[in-house]
Design an enzyme around this catalytic site. Structure first.
Site, mmCIF file in Angstrom:
data_model
loop_
_atom_site.group_PDB
_atom_site.id
_atom_site.type_symbol
_atom_site.label_atom_id
_atom_site.label_comp_id
_atom_site.label_asym_id
_atom_site.label_seq_id
_atom_site.Cartn_x
_atom_site.Cartn_y
_atom_site.Cartn_z
ATOM 1 N N ASP A 304 -6.080 -9.333 -21.301
ATOM 2 C CA ASP A 304 -5.335 -8.493 -20.381
ATOM 3 C C ASP A 304 -6.294 -7.521 -19.693
ATOM 4 O O ASP A 304 -7.242 -7.035 -20.316
ATOM 5 C CB ASP A 304 -4.255 -7.723 -21.143
ATOM 6 C CG ASP A 304 -3.319 -7.001 -20.201
ATOM 7 O OD1 ASP A 304 -2.858 -7.624 -19.236
ATOM 8 O OD2 ASP A 304 -3.065 -5.812 -20.426
ATOM 9 N N ARG A 379 8.709 5.735 -4.683
ATOM 10 C CA ARG A 379 7.282 5.451 -4.851
ATOM 11 C C ARG A 379 6.411 6.531 -4.208
ATOM 12 O O ARG A 379 5.336 6.265 -3.699
ATOM 13 C CB ARG A 379 6.941 4.064 -4.299
ATOM 14 C CG ARG A 379 7.591 2.940 -5.088
ATOM 15 C CD ARG A 379 7.068 1.595 -4.698
ATOM 16 N NE ARG A 379 7.367 1.309 -3.294
ATOM 17 C CZ ARG A 379 6.567 0.606 -2.504
ATOM 18 N NH1 ARG A 379 5.424 0.138 -2.957
ATOM 19 N NH2 ARG A 379 6.908 0.374 -1.246
#
Length: 685
Positions: A304, A379
């Site tokens: 990851d 956002r």
């Protein structure tokens, strides 16, 4: 130290039970040979022996010592984890639990012992309480001391939902309280499995270990048949030659023990246990020895990006002002909008503004400020500042480029083309652009970058030299993923990865005959972890991730996968090196025992006595003594393991053949001759 060795010796004697010894065919044959020579020694004491009593007794003594030394190696390997297992047992003793009769903290409860809890029970654990069994947090958030498991004193946060909901029995809640749903039955929890693995009570032999045991058993059967047929052959030879004496049973037993691969037979179990112990010392619990071996043969590593390849927190690294805007003005607006932002990204913006332009928010307390928190819908975050003596409000916003662009357009402004190009350039570099605006004006762009960990590129180069391909998995867009992959030095990447994409990628590599390793911590990682050959779950992860894996990293450090691969390779190298040495070191014993056993019948065989051993008796004893002592000499190597260095398979084979093959041929000649000189000097030849 002496207590530890005394305990190991006591455990070794206990392991001499034939019901336990039969699991190791090589050493079981040695134990039977020891018993036979002991009977012959007792017979010799009555005056009816086939050879002098002292000679048969010496052979019997050193054969028993060989069995004991083999058991000592296994007992020492097992003993290294017993102190840790004892500490873990103490952590779960006499734990009481408050089992809820409902599903909320306000529900009624009853006090029960931890051993009476079953999967599905719901318990309330308050500050200062031990968590009674493995489970998942269904309500609440608290700090938990997991030092009993991980050895790390810093507490960790556990909360309901997400990837940090799993809790382990025996850990302690330090603050607040948790409602936990139990996920394990009595005796089947993580601590129970960990204790069993540490003590070796449930250690299953790996496929390679089983295959090697079969090979060693085959060698033993072959040499057993050979030695059994030597007795009638010797009787016939004496009759045909008209001279000499037939070979004795005690010498045949000595010959058999010296010819079968007792060295690796005595150390094989210790090597496997020591491999698991090395994992434990790295705070990794391997739920199967197969996983450790697979780690040594891994072809592909799935890693990851966030927290493994990168630090995990994006940091502000640059201010890029819009045309006509000074860097100081952009920095001031970015700094003001970040004053109430407690995220690592927000704090890094404030730190960068302070370092570059000395901004500390002086005088801002005099203004009326209303902070706008970040939300997934908008956002954006920012601040509204009411100016004294003015009806206008200074609206500063900071966030995703399209969100800020929409905010500016709603106020009648527009995004400059130069700023658009800056945003694209930053994205191509693998960084994240944050746009800053004030009312209808775009002020510029902040560059946020997820910093690649120092030295990670060298580690990937090291893996590449092992022949391992590295693939970065990330949810980032392909442009950002490509930039990070190039900077980190991984071989490939999977961008915008979904759980099904990870699973598909693993299956594709496995269809090509490759072994795949990966790490994960979330419920969405569970399918891929279950599919991977080496699956390392983070201890902080969900219960489903831990159940799907075959290794658990107690430190929850995703980069630990690299150490796991090296430990797996070290285990395979150690087993291969000592097997090579064991087979090679039998050659010298042929030159010691064969001439001694048949020289009286065939004097010409004396030319095989190239070591110049003093007498047939000293030759046989020297070989038997060396056969026992070499096990002791190799115990430290079996426990510590061969030092690993990345190299090709061909280079590794040449190295092993040179060091352990040639070394295995030479060492016995030197050792047997030295023991023979010592025996002769004491008049035992």
């Amino acid at each position: 130290m002496m207590t530890r060795y005394a305990t190991a010796l006591r455990d070794a004697l206990r392991k001499m039970d034939p019901r336990q010894m039969i699991r190791n065919p090589v050493m079981f044959v040695v134990e039977i040979g020891s018993a036979v020579t002991t009977i012959l020694w007792v017979q010799a004491l009555t005056g009816a022996g086939e050879a002098p009593a002292w000679f048969i007794g010496a052979i019997a003594f050193w054969l028993w010592i060989t069995v004991v030394f083999a058991n000592v190696s296994e007992a020492i390997a097992e003993g290294r984890g017993k102190a840790q297992a004892a500490a873990l047992r103490r952590s779960r003793e006499c734990v009481k639990a408050r089992r809820l009769t409902g599903t909320t903290p306000g529900a009624g409860h009853e006090d029960v012992l931890a051993g009476d809890l079953h999967a599905g029970d719901v318990v309330l654990v308050a500050s200062g309480d031990l968590i009674p069994a493995d489970g998942e947090v269904v309500e609440g958030i608290a700090s938990v001391d997991e030092s009993a498991i991980t050895g790390e004193s810093a507490p960790v946060i556990r909360e309901s939902g997400g990837d940090r909901s799993a809790v382990t029995g025996g850990t302690r809640v330090l603050s607040d309280q948790l409602v936990v749903r139990i996920t394990s039955e009595p005796g089947g929890g993580f601590l129970d499995r960990m204790i069993a693995l540490i003590e070796g009570a449930k250690r299953q032999k790996t496929p390679n270990e089983i295959a090697l045991n079969i090979l060693l058993a085959a060698f033993t059967i072959i040499f057993l048949v050979v030695c059994v047929t030597l007795l009638p052959f010797s009787v016939f030879s004496v009759h045909a030659a008209g001279q000499g004496t037939p070979i004795t049973v005690s010498v045949l037993v000595a010959l058999l023990v010296c010819l079968i691969p007792t060295t690796i037979g005595g150390l094989l179990s210790a090597i496997g246990i020591a491999g698991m112990d090395r994992m434990i010392r790295h705070n990794v619990i391997a739920t199967s020895g197969r996983a450790i071996e697979a780690a040594g043969d891994v072809d592909v590593l799935l890693l990851d990006k966030t927290g493994t390849i990168t630090l995990g927190n994006r940091m502000a690294t640059e201010f890029s002002p819009a045309p006509g805007v000074t860097p100081e003005r952009l920095a001031e607006a970015a700094h003001i909008s970040s004053m109430a932002d407690e995220t690592p990204e927000g704090r890094s913006v404030a730190v960068l503004a302070k370092e570059r332009y000395g901004l500390r928010g002086r005088g801002l307390h005099e203004a009326s400020m209303h902070f706008i928190p970040f939300s997934a819908q908008t956002r954006m975050s920012g601040v509204d500042i009411a100016q004294e003596g003015s009806a206008g409000v200074r609206q500063i916003r900071k966030g995703a480029s399209d969100a800020v662009k929409a905010f500016v357009q709603s106020a009648g402004g527009s995004m400059p083309a130069a700023v658009e190009r800056t945003i694209q350039d930053i994205s191509r570099q693998g960084a994240t652009p944050l746009v800053v605006a004030e009312n209808a004006e775009i002020l510029g762009v902040i560059q946020l970058k997820d910093i690649v960990k120092g030295g990670i590129k060298e580690r990937f180069a090291r893996l590449r030299s092992m022949g391992i391909r590295t693939i970065m998995i990330t949810g980032d867009n392909p442009l950002t993923a490509a930039a990070i992959a190039a900077e980190a030095g991984v071989d490939d990447f999977l961008a915008e990865a979904r759980p099904e994409d990870k699973l598909q990628l693993i299956r594709e590599h496995q269809r090509e005959g490759k072994l795949v390793a990966m790490t994960g911590d979330g419920t969405n990682d569970a399918p891929a972890l279950a599919q991977a050959d080496v699956a390392v779950a983070m201890n902080t992860g969900t219960q489903s991730a831990r159940e799907a894996s075959n290794m658990i990293d107690l430190d929850s450090n995703p980069t630990k996968l690299m150490e796991i691969v090296e430990i797996g390779k070290q285990l395979l190298m150690t087993r291969g090196a000592l097997t090579t040495f064991s087979i090679a070191n039998d050659v010298a014993k042929y030159f010691a025992i064969i001439p001694a056993a048949f020289a009286t019948t065939y004097p010409a065989l004396g030319m095989l006595n190239i070591m110049g051993l003093g007498s047939p008796a000293s030759a046989i004893l020297s070989a038997v003594i060396f056969n026992a002592l070499i096990i002791v000499a190799l115990i430290p190597l079996a426990l510590k393991g061969i030092r690993y260095a990345p190299m090709s398979a061909a280079t590794l084979l040449r190295r092993h053949l040179l060091i352990y093959g040639v070394g295995g041929l030479i060492a016995p000649f030197i050792g047997i001759k030295a023991i023979d000189l010592l025996l002769t000097s004491f008049g035992l030849g």
